[in-house]
Design a protein around this motif. Sequence first.
Motif, mmCIF file in Angstrom:
data_model
loop_
_atom_site.group_PDB
_atom_site.id
_atom_site.type_symbol
_atom_site.label_atom_id
_atom_site.label_comp_id
_atom_site.label_asym_id
_atom_site.label_seq_id
_atom_site.Cartn_x
_atom_site.Cartn_y
_atom_site.Cartn_z
ATOM 1 N N SER A 30 0.813 -1.215 0.000
ATOM 2 C CA SER A 30 0.000 0.000 0.000
ATOM 3 C C SER A 30 0.852 1.274 0.000
ATOM 4 O O SER A 30 0.406 2.310 -0.484
ATOM 5 C CB SER A 30 -0.950 0.008 1.201
ATOM 6 N N HIS A 31 2.058 1.202 0.524
ATOM 7 C CA HIS A 31 2.907 2.392 0.565
ATOM 8 C C HIS A 31 3.949 2.389 -0.536
ATOM 9 O O HIS A 31 4.804 3.276 -0.602
ATOM 10 C CB HIS A 31 3.585 2.502 1.927
ATOM 11 N N TYR A 32 3.873 1.397 -1.434
ATOM 12 C CA TYR A 32 4.801 1.316 -2.550
ATOM 13 C C TYR A 32 4.274 2.109 -3.744
ATOM 14 O O TYR A 32 3.059 2.207 -3.950
ATOM 15 C CB TYR A 32 4.972 -0.132 -3.006
ATOM 16 N N THR A 33 5.193 2.614 -4.541
ATOM 17 C CA THR A 33 4.839 3.053 -5.884
ATOM 18 C C THR A 33 4.858 1.818 -6.769
ATOM 19 O O THR A 33 5.847 1.077 -6.804
ATOM 20 C CB THR A 33 5.832 4.094 -6.425
ATOM 21 N N THR A 52 1.385 6.051 -7.522
ATOM 22 C CA THR A 52 1.968 6.180 -6.201
ATOM 23 C C THR A 52 1.015 5.680 -5.128
ATOM 24 O O THR A 52 -0.138 5.333 -5.413
ATOM 25 C CB THR A 52 2.317 7.649 -5.904
ATOM 26 N N SER A 53 1.479 5.692 -3.890
ATOM 27 C CA SER A 53 0.625 5.287 -2.779
ATOM 28 C C SER A 53 -0.546 6.258 -2.605
ATOM 29 O O SER A 53 -1.584 5.881 -2.067
ATOM 30 C CB SER A 53 1.431 5.204 -1.484
ATOM 31 N N ASN A 73 -5.592 -1.583 -2.817
ATOM 32 C CA ASN A 73 -4.733 -1.944 -1.690
ATOM 33 C C ASN A 73 -5.341 -3.054 -0.844
ATOM 34 O O ASN A 73 -4.615 -3.824 -0.202
ATOM 35 C CB ASN A 73 -4.442 -0.714 -0.834
ATOM 36 N N TYR A 99 9.836 1.073 -3.171
ATOM 37 C CA TYR A 99 9.699 1.875 -1.949
ATOM 38 C C TYR A 99 11.076 2.119 -1.401
ATOM 39 O O TYR A 99 11.799 1.152 -1.107
ATOM 40 C CB TYR A 99 8.822 1.160 -0.927
#
Length: 115
Positions: A30-33, A52-53, A73, A99
């Motif tokens: 979820s926080h990765y591009t 992006t996230s 996500n 990330y």
Amino acid sequence: QVQLVESGGGLVQAGGSLRLSCVASGGSTSHYTMGWFRRAPGKQRELVATITSDEITSYSDSAKGRFTISRDNDKNAVYLRMNSLIPEDTAEYYCNARYTFYSYWGQGTQVTVSS
């Protein structure tokens, strides 16, 4: 370690559509591009689209207006909807998760567009 598995490739006629999927396991992305890249025969790998996230998207010139990248996500997945396909889109398509200094790749899925 994140593992990525792509699916959805295949043979399609020019003008047709495909939807590629990339599902991640081994951790939340979820926080990765997330991105889609492709490598055509005899050519270098090129960027197709990223998200992006915060769900900010960007596209290569060849993908703009025809391809749409999206992510879910909850499913730890990223998608690439490809419309109006042309033979020049024929390539192996790869999913990427990035990330900071971490970068993971899937094994690829083949897309072949016949004229």
